[in-house]
Write an enzyme that holds these catalytic residues in place. Structure first.
Site, PDB file in Angstrom:
ATOM      1  N   ASP A 145       5.611  59.459  27.269  1.00  0.00           N
ATOM      2  CA  ASP A 145       5.095  58.158  27.694  1.00  0.00           C
ATOM      3  C   ASP A 145       6.272  57.226  27.921  1.00  0.00           C
ATOM      4  O   ASP A 145       7.274  57.299  27.201  1.00  0.00           O
ATOM      5  CB  ASP A 145       4.168  57.567  26.625  1.00  0.00           C
ATOM      6  N   ASP A 182      -1.783  59.165  32.654  1.00  0.00           N
ATOM      7  CA  ASP A 182      -2.794  58.307  32.026  1.00  0.00           C
ATOM      8  C   ASP A 182      -3.441  57.384  33.057  1.00  0.00           C
ATOM      9  O   ASP A 182      -4.647  57.125  33.000  1.00  0.00           O
ATOM     10  CB  ASP A 182      -2.171  57.472  30.908  1.00  0.00           C
TER      11      ASP A 182
END
EC number: 3.4.23.36
Length: 182
Positions: free
Chosen positions: A127, A140
């Site tokens: 991330d 995402d």
């Protein structure tokens, strides 16, 4: 080749191309993040809204389930299979495109869990998009946007299958005599 077979091939090709392109973008952005942000630095993009910060997330959304990484990984495998099957089976190009983005998002994060694993299906997702309240990645974004689009398709009554199309046709035929009687 029948007309129906031609449409099926087109939907499968669109699903595969959209999913592949989206997956490539996801993986390239993660590779960039690992190279550019490996020393723990943060790059501010829009102060107060978005910065780039590398985080290895063993959990799911918002870091939930970080103690059950292998369960999340197995669910991701099941989701990828289900999304691929649904993306190929639908009669709607809209459904196919939305499902291809969901598939790319699920597969992109699953690839991370396999590539950066401490054990069998015990890896972490890369991330780097830091919104202040959450850190995520391009996969995402695909999952969220696909989810919103799928809800919209359901609310609009976009037929997913031939059965849905037949049911819609039957409903419209049944409502026509009622409208004529008024």
């Amino acid at each position: 080749m029948t007309n129906q077979q031609g449409r099926l091939r087109t939907r499968v090709a669109v699903f595969a191309c959209v999913a592949a392109a989206a997956l490539i973008v996801d993986q390239l952005t993660k590779a960039w993040a690992m190279a550019a942000l490996s020393n723990g630095q943060t790059i501010r993009v829009i102060p107060g809204l978005l910065s780039f910060t590398l985080v290895r997330n063993p959990g799911a959304s918002l870091g939930m389930g970080s103690g059950a990484t292998w369960v999340i990984s197995l669910l991701a495998v099941v989701a990828c299979v289900a999304l691929a099957v649904a993306g190929v089976r639908t009669i709607s190009m809209k459904w196919s495109v939305a499902l291809s983005f969901a598939f790319a998002g699920a597969l992109g994060n699953l690839i991370d869990r396999v590539m950066y694993a401490d054990g069998f299906l015990n890896g972490k997702v890369v991330d780097f998009l830091n919104y202040g309240w959450s850190v995520g990645n391009v996969a995402d974004i695909y999952l969220v946007v696909a989810g919103v689009v799928l809800v919209i398709l359901i609310l609009m009554g976009e037929p997913f299958s031939h059965k849905d199309l037949i049911e819609q046709s039957d409903e419209s035929l049944q409502s026509e005599p009622e409208a004529d009687a008024k």
